[in-house]
Every structure is written in structure tokens, then in C-alpha cells.
Design an enzyme around this catalytic site. Structure first.
Site, PDB file in Angstrom:
ATOM      1  N   ALA A  44     -69.828 -21.966 -27.776  1.00  0.00           N
ATOM      2  CA  ALA A  44     -70.030 -20.215 -28.049  1.00  0.00           C
ATOM      3  C   ALA A  44     -70.913 -19.700 -27.868  1.00  0.00           C
ATOM      4  O   ALA A  44     -72.336 -20.344 -28.171  1.00  0.00           O
ATOM      5  CB  ALA A  44     -69.847 -19.867 -29.929  1.00  0.00           C
ATOM      6  N   GLY A  64     -68.264 -24.743 -29.516  1.00  0.00           N
ATOM      7  CA  GLY A  64     -66.479 -24.477 -28.368  1.00  0.00           C
ATOM      8  C   GLY A  64     -66.235 -24.820 -27.237  1.00  0.00           C
ATOM      9  O   GLY A  64     -65.101 -24.790 -27.340  1.00  0.00           O
ATOM     10  N   GLU A  93     -64.386 -28.162 -28.304  1.00  0.00           N
ATOM     11  CA  GLU A  93     -63.759 -27.234 -28.994  1.00  0.00           C
ATOM     12  C   GLU A  93     -62.155 -27.338 -28.114  1.00  0.00           C
ATOM     13  O   GLU A  93     -61.102 -26.814 -28.513  1.00  0.00           O
ATOM     14  CB  GLU A  93     -63.825 -26.449 -30.253  1.00  0.00           C
ATOM     15  CG  GLU A  93     -64.545 -26.396 -31.522  1.00  0.00           C
ATOM     16  CD  GLU A  93     -65.329 -26.400 -32.075  1.00  0.00           C
ATOM     17  OE1 GLU A  93     -66.114 -25.197 -31.845  1.00  0.00           O
ATOM     18  OE2 GLU A  93     -65.764 -26.129 -33.597  1.00  0.00           O
ATOM     19  N   GLU A 101     -74.215 -28.186 -33.604  1.00  0.00           N
ATOM     20  CA  GLU A 101     -74.006 -26.781 -34.095  1.00  0.00           C
ATOM     21  C   GLU A 101     -75.207 -27.262 -35.158  1.00  0.00           C
ATOM     22  O   GLU A 101     -75.724 -26.368 -35.906  1.00  0.00           O
ATOM     23  CB  GLU A 101     -72.945 -26.678 -34.771  1.00  0.00           C
ATOM     24  CG  GLU A 101     -72.035 -25.846 -33.650  1.00  0.00           C
ATOM     25  CD  GLU A 101     -70.505 -26.531 -32.567  1.00  0.00           C
ATOM     26  OE1 GLU A 101     -71.301 -27.689 -32.564  1.00  0.00           O
ATOM     27  OE2 GLU A 101     -69.831 -26.105 -32.268  1.00  0.00           O
TER      28      GLU A 101
HETATM   29  N1  CAA Z   1     -74.937 -19.773 -25.888  1.00  0.00           N
HETATM   30  C1  CAA Z   1     -75.172 -18.893 -24.813  1.00  0.00           C
HETATM   31  N2  CAA Z   1     -75.926 -18.771 -23.703  1.00  0.00           N
HETATM   32  C2  CAA Z   1     -76.415 -19.403 -23.479  1.00  0.00           C
HETATM   33  C3  CAA Z   1     -75.409 -20.885 -24.073  1.00  0.00           C
HETATM   34  C4  CAA Z   1     -74.896 -20.360 -25.203  1.00  0.00           C
HETATM   35  N3  CAA Z   1     -73.810 -21.344 -25.826  1.00  0.00           N
HETATM   36  N4  CAA Z   1     -75.697 -22.577 -23.978  1.00  0.00           N
HETATM   37  C5  CAA Z   1     -76.418 -22.173 -22.382  1.00  0.00           C
HETATM   38  N5  CAA Z   1     -76.993 -20.499 -22.232  1.00  0.00           N
HETATM   39  C6  CAA Z   1     -77.410 -19.454 -21.168  1.00  0.00           C
HETATM   40  C7  CAA Z   1     -79.026 -19.728 -21.167  1.00  0.00           C
HETATM   41  O1  CAA Z   1     -79.377 -19.293 -22.579  1.00  0.00           O
HETATM   42  C8  CAA Z   1     -79.816 -19.606 -20.380  1.00  0.00           C
HETATM   43  O2  CAA Z   1     -79.236 -18.225 -20.141  1.00  0.00           O
HETATM   44  P1  CAA Z   1     -80.397 -17.264 -19.537  1.00  0.00           P
HETATM   45  O3  CAA Z   1     -81.123 -18.467 -17.980  1.00  0.00           O
HETATM   46  O4  CAA Z   1     -80.469 -16.522 -19.347  1.00  0.00           O
HETATM   47  O5  CAA Z   1     -82.230 -17.777 -20.259  1.00  0.00           O
HETATM   48  C9  CAA Z   1     -78.208 -20.016 -19.606  1.00  0.00           C
HETATM   49  O6  CAA Z   1     -77.597 -20.127 -20.053  1.00  0.00           O
HETATM   50  C10 CAA Z   1     -78.860 -20.569 -18.710  1.00  0.00           C
HETATM   51  O7  CAA Z   1     -79.014 -22.104 -19.586  1.00  0.00           O
HETATM   52  P2  CAA Z   1     -80.764 -23.450 -19.876  1.00  0.00           P
HETATM   53  O8  CAA Z   1     -81.502 -22.950 -18.804  1.00  0.00           O
HETATM   54  O9  CAA Z   1     -80.385 -23.541 -21.084  1.00  0.00           O
HETATM   55  O10 CAA Z   1     -79.922 -24.332 -18.754  1.00  0.00           O
HETATM   56  P3  CAA Z   1     -80.093 -26.130 -19.424  1.00  0.00           P
HETATM   57  O11 CAA Z   1     -80.401 -27.076 -18.078  1.00  0.00           O
HETATM   58  O12 CAA Z   1     -81.550 -26.313 -19.594  1.00  0.00           O
HETATM   59  O13 CAA Z   1     -79.524 -26.745 -20.508  1.00  0.00           O
HETATM   60  C11 CAA Z   1     -78.103 -26.911 -22.296  1.00  0.00           C
HETATM   61  C12 CAA Z   1     -77.765 -26.283 -20.495  1.00  0.00           C
HETATM   62  C13 CAA Z   1     -78.190 -28.362 -22.977  1.00  0.00           C
HETATM   63  C14 CAA Z   1     -75.875 -26.396 -22.081  1.00  0.00           C
HETATM   64  C15 CAA Z   1     -78.271 -25.801 -22.646  1.00  0.00           C
HETATM   65  O14 CAA Z   1     -77.842 -24.779 -22.324  1.00  0.00           O
HETATM   66  C16 CAA Z   1     -77.689 -25.617 -24.634  1.00  0.00           C
HETATM   67  O15 CAA Z   1     -78.249 -26.431 -24.810  1.00  0.00           O
HETATM   68  N6  CAA Z   1     -77.301 -24.866 -24.626  1.00  0.00           N
HETATM   69  C17 CAA Z   1     -76.664 -24.749 -25.530  1.00  0.00           C
HETATM   70  C18 CAA Z   1     -75.216 -25.865 -26.452  1.00  0.00           C
HETATM   71  C19 CAA Z   1     -74.833 -25.179 -27.470  1.00  0.00           C
HETATM   72  O16 CAA Z   1     -75.501 -25.350 -28.724  1.00  0.00           O
HETATM   73  N7  CAA Z   1     -73.268 -25.507 -28.373  1.00  0.00           N
HETATM   74  C20 CAA Z   1     -73.141 -24.986 -29.412  1.00  0.00           C
HETATM   75  C21 CAA Z   1     -73.123 -23.352 -29.329  1.00  0.00           C
HETATM   76  S1  CAA Z   1     -72.912 -23.207 -30.912  1.00  0.00           S
HETATM   77  C22 CAA Z   1     -70.655 -23.226 -31.285  1.00  0.00           C
HETATM   78  O17 CAA Z   1     -70.275 -23.351 -29.877  1.00  0.00           O
HETATM   79  C23 CAA Z   1     -69.939 -22.975 -32.499  1.00  0.00           C
HETATM   80  C24 CAA Z   1     -68.998 -23.234 -32.228  1.00  0.00           C
HETATM   81  O18 CAA Z   1     -68.075 -23.889 -33.017  1.00  0.00           O
HETATM   82  C25 CAA Z   1     -67.833 -21.873 -32.025  1.00  0.00           C
END
Ligand code: CAA
Length: 260
Positions: free
Chosen positions: A66, A111, A114, A134
Site C-alpha cells: 500500500a 498490500g 495481500e 508492516e
Molecule cells: N509506497 C509508496 N512508495 C513506494 C512504496 C510504497 N509501498 N514502495 C516503493 N515506493 C517508491 C519509493 O518511495 C521510491 O520513490 P522515489 O523514487 O520517489 O523515492 C520508488 O518507489 C522506488 O523505490 P526504492 O527507491 O525504495 O527502490 P529500492 O529498489 O531501493 O527498494 C523496496 C525496493 C525494497 C521494495 C522498497 O521500495 C520498499 O521497501 N518499499 C516499501 C515496501 C513496504 O514496506 N510495503 C508495505 C507497505 S504497508 C502496507 O502494505 C499496509 C497494508 O497491508 C495495507
């Protein structure tokens, strides 16, 4: 609805639905969730569509979760509403008559996992990665992940994955039973489409009722599930597809199902 974050392509009864928000690794913000809900609802009503393959644009991510940027601003009430909207999408997929195959081409986190778990089964790239990060964000999975994962692989493995926030590789996801099969990245979509075509060649009512029996039976006692299965089995004998399927077998020809 105009789709700004989805690519939708239908060929010979199989729709490939691609989440296309590459700048955020296909993260699910409110707009993507609304578009997915609308598109899947329409595809389910479209008699020309026999199966759906759901995937992510680009090589890096299926869906990286998400949208954290959007979630970071939410009030408690809004977060509850956001989770309910995500869950409505997850439940829609399980209620659809059409089978939905997830082709996980990269990160399926939070998400994103999910969403993949909501699909009827998951094929994945050998490079895919899975996890529920999360707890590292101070929250828990909110789109049905705690429920669907524990039901799929049992509470012990689900506990380890959810409590640790660890990201596992595709081989581990296969071993744990999250994924049905792994493919080389360049083969993933064609293999998912191949299976979708195989399913599309079967009786569409049979496939829809089989999905109904499995999805709903899991929420019943075994005996109630058996009764439910028998009633769906009986109803199918009121259809032309049953006469066509059995008739074709007896006449040693390929069945031509009409879905009625
Ligand atoms: N939400 C918003 N933006 C996201 C995102 C997310 N979940 N995942 C990645 N992005 C964005 C980053 O912010 C980045 O944007 P910018 O270039 O503007 O900074 C772009 O996508 C590329 O991401 P990274 O530079 O971080 O890429 P990476 O290769 O270094 O890392 C990754 C990849 C490991 C997937 C890392 O992006 C990451 O950890 N993302 C978050 C994953 C996460 O925590 N997901 C769970 C969200 S909570 C949820 O989902 C709740 C629920 O159950 C409803």
C-alpha cells in the site's frame, strides 16, 4: 472509468491486467485500489472474459505494498476506511466468478502480497520477493493478509513472516506453499497465460462453481461444505454445459461450452 494506473488487454478471452504505477513500484494508493475494483468488477460481468492474469508493470515489482506516502497522512478513522476499501477489493477477487491468476514478477510486499494472496493462485518469477514489512512501519497488514496467509500456510509460518517483517525469496515462498510454481522472469507471463487458456477451455460455469465451492467451503464446517458442493454439483445438471460436456465425451469430440 478512465484507467490511469492500469493496462488492460484482452486476447482470446484472457485479460491481462497490469498495475502500471512504476514510479512507486506499483504501490496501491486510493486511486489504484478504486481502478482495480472497477476493472475487476467489469471484467467479471464481461461474458467474453474467461480468466484474468494480474501482474505488475516493469521488472522490479508486482506491487511494493500500500502507498506509504498516502498512508502516512491518514487519521485513525481514515486508516480504517482505507483498510476496508483494500479489503473490499480483496474480497471482490474471491467473489468473482472468473478465475484470477497472480503473476508475481518482482516485489510482492504488504498490500502487494495481500493482493496476490487474494488471487486464486500465484505463479511467480524466480526473482520475486515476498513479505509483510508492516511491523517495521508500526502497523500490521490491513488488506486481509493476516487472515489469508494464516489460512493458506498455517499460523506458524504466517506468524514468522508477519512478526519478523522479513522478506523471503521466491524459492522459500514456493517451499512454504505461497506460490504454486516459479518461472524464469521472461517466461512468467506466457506460462500464466497458458494456464489461463487451459482453464478458459473448460466449462465457464463449472470453473465459476468450483471456485465458489472452494472459496465458500473454506468458511464452513466440512459437512456443510460437502452439502454446499453437492448442491452446486446438482445445479450444474440444469445447464447446457453439463449436457455438452458429457455428450462430447461420449461422442469422442471436443466440448463447445456456452456458459449456460
Ligand atoms: N509506497 C509508496 N512508495 C513506494 C512504496 C510504497 N509501498 N514502495 C516503493 N515506493 C517508491 C519509493 O518511495 C521510491 O520513490 P522515489 O523514487 O520517489 O523515492 C520508488 O518507489 C522506488 O523505490 P526504492 O527507491 O525504495 O527502490 P529500492 O529498489 O531501493 O527498494 C523496496 C525496493 C525494497 C521494495 C522498497 O521500495 C520498499 O521497501 N518499499 C516499501 C515496501 C513496504 O514496506 N510495503 C508495505 C507497505 S504497508 C502496507 O502494505 C499496509 C497494508 O497491508 C495495507
Amino acid at each position: 472509468m478512465e484507467y490511469k494506473n492500469l493496462l488492460i488487454e484482452t486476447n482470446e478471452g484472457i485479460t491481462t491486467l497490469t498495475i502500471n504505477r512504476r514510479e512507486a513500484l506499483n504501490a496501491l494508493n486510493s486511486a489504484v485500489i478504486a481502478e482495480l475494483e472497477c476493472a475487476l468488477f467489469e471484467l467479471d460481468l464481461d461474458a467474453a472474459v474467461k480468466a484474468v492474469v494480474l501482474t505488475g508493470a516493469g521488472e522490479k515489482a508486482f506491487v511494493a505494498g500500500a502507498d506509504i506516502k498516502e498512508m502516512s497522512e491518514l487519521t485513525s478513522f481514515e486508516a480504517h476506511e482505507f483498510a476496508r476499501r483494500g479489503q473490499r477489493l480483496i474480497l471482490l477477487i474471491s467473489r468473482m466468478r472468473k478465475p484470477v491468476i497472480a503473476a508475481v514478477n518482482g516485489y510482492a510486499l504488504g498490500g502487494g502480497l495481500e493482493l496476490a494472496l487474494a488471487c486464486d493462485f500465484i505463479y511467480a518469477s524466480e526473482k520475486a520477493k515476498f513479505g509483510f514489512p508492516e511491523v517495521g512501519l508500526g502497523v500490521i497488514p490491513g488488506f486481509g493478509g493476516t487472515q489469508n496467509l494464516a489460512r493458506l500456510i498455517g499460523p506458524n509460518k504466517a506468524n514468522e513472516l508477519v512478526f519478523s517483517g522479513r522478506v523471503i525469496n521466491a524459492a522459500k515462498a514456493l517451499q512454504w506453499g505461497i506460490v504454486n510454481e516459479l518461472f524464469a522472469p521472461e517466461e512468467l507471463l506466457s506460462k500464466a497465460l497458458e494456464t489461463a487458456r487451459e482453464i478458459a477451455g473448460k466449462g465457464p460455469l463449472s470453473v465459476a462453481y468450483a471456485k465458489d465451492a472452494i472459496v465458500n467451503g473454506l468458511n464452513m464446517t466440512k459437512e456443510d461444505g460437502f452439502r454446499y458442493e453437492a448442491s452446486l454439483f446438482g445445479v450444474l445438471f440444469a445447464t447446457g454445459d453439463q449436457r455438452e460436456g458429457m455428450g462430447a465425451f461420449l461422442e469422442k469430440r471436443t466440448a463447445d461450452f456456452k456458459g449456460k
